[in-house]
Scaffold this motif. Structure first.
Motif, short mmCIF file in Angstrom:
data_model
loop_
_atom_site.label_atom_id
_atom_site.label_comp_id
_atom_site.label_asym_id
_atom_site.label_seq_id
_atom_site.Cartn_x
_atom_site.Cartn_y
_atom_site.Cartn_z
N LEU A 180 8.15 -1.77 5.77
CA LEU A 180 7.28 -2.90 6.09
C LEU A 180 6.66 -2.73 7.46
O LEU A 180 7.31 -2.27 8.41
N VAL A 181 5.39 -3.14 7.56
CA VAL A 181 4.69 -3.18 8.84
C VAL A 181 4.02 -4.55 8.98
O VAL A 181 3.37 -5.03 8.06
N LEU A 182 4.24 -5.16 10.13
CA LEU A 182 3.58 -6.41 10.50
C LEU A 182 2.68 -6.11 11.68
O LEU A 182 3.16 -5.69 12.74
N MET A 183 1.39 -6.27 11.49
CA MET A 183 0.47 -5.88 12.57
C MET A 183 -0.68 -6.87 12.69
O MET A 183 -1.07 -7.51 11.72
N GLY A 184 -1.19 -6.97 13.91
CA GLY A 184 -2.31 -7.86 14.14
C GLY A 184 -2.43 -8.26 15.60
O GLY A 184 -1.84 -7.64 16.49
N ASP A 185 -3.23 -9.30 15.80
CA ASP A 185 -3.38 -9.91 17.12
C ASP A 185 -2.32 -11.00 17.20
O ASP A 185 -2.43 -12.04 16.58
N PHE A 186 -1.28 -10.76 18.02
CA PHE A 186 -0.16 -11.68 18.12
C PHE A 186 -0.40 -12.77 19.16
O PHE A 186 0.35 -13.74 19.21
N VAL A 205 0.85 -1.19 0.00
CA VAL A 205 0.00 0.00 0.00
C VAL A 205 0.89 1.24 0.00
O VAL A 205 1.63 1.47 0.96
N ASP A 206 0.85 1.99 -1.09
CA ASP A 206 1.63 3.23 -1.20
C ASP A 206 3.10 3.00 -0.84
O ASP A 206 3.71 3.78 -0.12
N GLY A 207 3.65 1.91 -1.34
CA GLY A 207 5.06 1.63 -1.15
C GLY A 207 5.42 0.92 0.14
O GLY A 207 6.59 0.57 0.37
N VAL A 208 4.44 0.68 1.00
CA VAL A 208 4.68 -0.01 2.27
C VAL A 208 4.14 -1.43 2.17
O VAL A 208 2.98 -1.64 1.80
N ARG A 209 4.96 -2.40 2.50
CA ARG A 209 4.50 -3.78 2.54
C ARG A 209 3.78 -3.99 3.86
O ARG A 209 4.35 -3.81 4.94
N VAL A 210 2.52 -4.38 3.78
CA VAL A 210 1.67 -4.52 4.97
C VAL A 210 1.33 -6.00 5.15
O VAL A 210 0.78 -6.63 4.25
N ILE A 211 1.66 -6.53 6.31
CA ILE A 211 1.31 -7.90 6.67
C ILE A 211 0.34 -7.85 7.84
O ILE A 211 0.67 -7.33 8.91
N GLY A 212 -0.87 -8.36 7.62
CA GLY A 212 -1.86 -8.45 8.69
C GLY A 212 -1.93 -9.90 9.16
O GLY A 212 -2.07 -10.81 8.34
N ALA A 213 -1.85 -10.11 10.48
CA ALA A 213 -1.77 -11.47 11.00
C ALA A 213 -2.69 -11.68 12.19
O ALA A 213 -2.77 -10.82 13.09
N TYR A 214 -3.36 -12.81 12.18
CA TYR A 214 -4.08 -13.28 13.35
C TYR A 214 -3.31 -14.50 13.85
O TYR A 214 -3.49 -15.62 13.37
N CYS A 215 -2.44 -14.28 14.80
CA CYS A 215 -1.53 -15.32 15.24
C CYS A 215 -2.25 -16.35 16.11
O CYS A 215 -3.24 -16.05 16.77
N VAL A 216 -1.72 -17.55 16.09
CA VAL A 216 -2.33 -18.67 16.80
C VAL A 216 -2.39 -18.38 18.30
O VAL A 216 -1.43 -17.86 18.88
N ASN A 217 -3.49 -18.74 18.93
CA ASN A 217 -3.65 -18.54 20.37
C ASN A 217 -2.88 -19.58 21.17
O ASN A 217 -2.19 -19.25 22.14
N GLY A 218 -3.02 -20.83 20.82
CA GLY A 218 -2.30 -21.89 21.53
C GLY A 218 -3.08 -22.57 22.62
O GLY A 218 -2.70 -23.65 23.08
N GLU A 219 -4.14 -21.93 23.09
CA GLU A 219 -5.09 -22.47 24.07
C GLU A 219 -4.50 -22.64 25.46
O GLU A 219 -4.98 -22.07 26.44
N ALA A 220 -3.47 -23.46 25.61
CA ALA A 220 -2.79 -23.70 26.89
C ALA A 220 -1.45 -24.34 26.60
O ALA A 220 -1.27 -24.98 25.55
N VAL A 221 -0.50 -24.18 27.51
CA VAL A 221 0.84 -24.71 27.24
C VAL A 221 0.85 -26.23 27.14
O VAL A 221 1.78 -26.80 26.53
N ASP A 222 -0.14 -26.90 27.72
CA ASP A 222 -0.21 -28.36 27.62
C ASP A 222 -1.20 -28.82 26.56
O ASP A 222 -1.54 -30.00 26.49
N SER A 223 -1.65 -27.91 25.73
CA SER A 223 -2.58 -28.24 24.65
C SER A 223 -1.82 -28.66 23.40
O SER A 223 -0.69 -28.23 23.16
N GLU A 224 -2.46 -29.47 22.57
CA GLU A 224 -1.86 -29.83 21.29
C GLU A 224 -1.76 -28.63 20.35
O GLU A 224 -1.02 -28.67 19.37
N LYS A 225 -2.50 -27.58 20.67
CA LYS A 225 -2.45 -26.37 19.85
C LYS A 225 -1.21 -25.52 20.15
O LYS A 225 -0.87 -24.64 19.36
N TYR A 226 -0.58 -25.77 21.27
CA TYR A 226 0.59 -24.97 21.65
C TYR A 226 1.80 -25.23 20.74
O TYR A 226 2.41 -24.28 20.24
#
Length: 257
Positions: free
Chosen positions: A142-148, A97-118
């Motif tokens: 470049l901008v990287l933005m989102g829910d990390f 966008v107007d010369g800026v590389r924009v990365i939008g990310a919805y990063c994985v939550n992971g649920e819990a440290v003992d979860s298979e999603k972690y």
């Protein structure tokens, strides 16, 4: 010029808030997370009527991301997902966008440290980091933005002792966040407000927002070239006070030029 990120926790539910916020704010580029909409259900007509153009990567139930830009800005060289990573979850969208590389990310939550999603979260972050590295080599601005879904430090948590070693605050997650910064990115909010206690997410339960018991997990990370143009980064808590709000607040970066 303003870049913003906002996890809206269902665009179908929160579309009126998004349109109101866009009308009230001079934002030029908005990254949305948690659309919770199939690709063919995106409200393009309403977005365009508000004066914005959009690219999106929809998925019902949990995921989905989008980039909105204020016309006459355009979205160029759009990339959906992380190339080369076979991920069934739709979490990343990229465009210039107007010369800026924009990365939008919805990063994985992971649920819990003992979860298979972690482990999936840590693997996903490694793939994101490699993708961002490649993008930075091609796009100095470049901008990287989102829910990390990571609070980078104890200063970003209302009760560090209670959250110690828990998901969103565990040592491996914070190391994954640090690995992104080591690419040459800067946490723009902390750049301007190194000591401020501020959060971007508050649980709906137990009046957490009213009590200001939250986490700072929504971030705007910027390359050195873009940092040279940056003038401020703020968390806009106003939409969190509206009726039927998202549990996240927008984070807004302002740059010159």
């Amino acid at each position: 010029m303003q870049f913003a990120t906002w996890n809206v926790n269902s665009l179908k539910v929160r579309l009126p808030q998004v349109l109101q916020w866009l009308a009230d704010s001079p934002v030029d580029v908005l990254a949305l997370q948690e659309l919770k909409l199939d690709q063919d259900k995106f409200p393009l007509e309403e977005i365009e009527a508000a004066g914005f153009r959009a690219a999106w990567y929809g998925q019902k139930t949990y995921n989905g991301v989008a980039l909105l830009v204020r016309a006459p800005l355009t979205l160029e060289d759009v990339v959906l997902g992380i190339p080369g990573y076979d991920d069934p979850q739709r979490r990343v969208i990229t465009a210039t966008v107007d010369g800026v590389r924009v990365i939008g990310a919805y990063c994985v939550n992971g649920e819990a440290v003992d979860s298979e999603k972690y482990p999936y979260k840590l693997e996903w972050y490694a793939k994101l980091t490699e993708f961002v590295r490649e993008q930075m080599a091609q796009h100095p601005q470049l901008v990287l933005m989102g829910d990390f879904n990571i609070a980078p430090a104890d200063a970003d948590v209302y009760d560090p002792a209670a959250w110690q070693d828990k998901v969103l605050c565990s040592v491996p997650e914070r190391a994954a966040f640090a690995a992104l910064l080591e690419l040459g990115l800067t946490d723009s909010f902390r750049h301007f407000y190194p000591d401020e206690v501020a959060y971007s997410w508050w649980d709906y339960r137990m009046m957490m927002f009213r009590r200001n018991l939250g986490l700072r997990i929504d971030h705007v990370l910027i390359s050195d070239a873009l940092k040279a143009r940056a003038t401020d980064c703020v968390i806009d808590k106003v939409p969190r006070k509206w009726e039927r709000p998202s549990d996240h607040a927008p984070v807004v970066l302002t740059v010159t030029g």
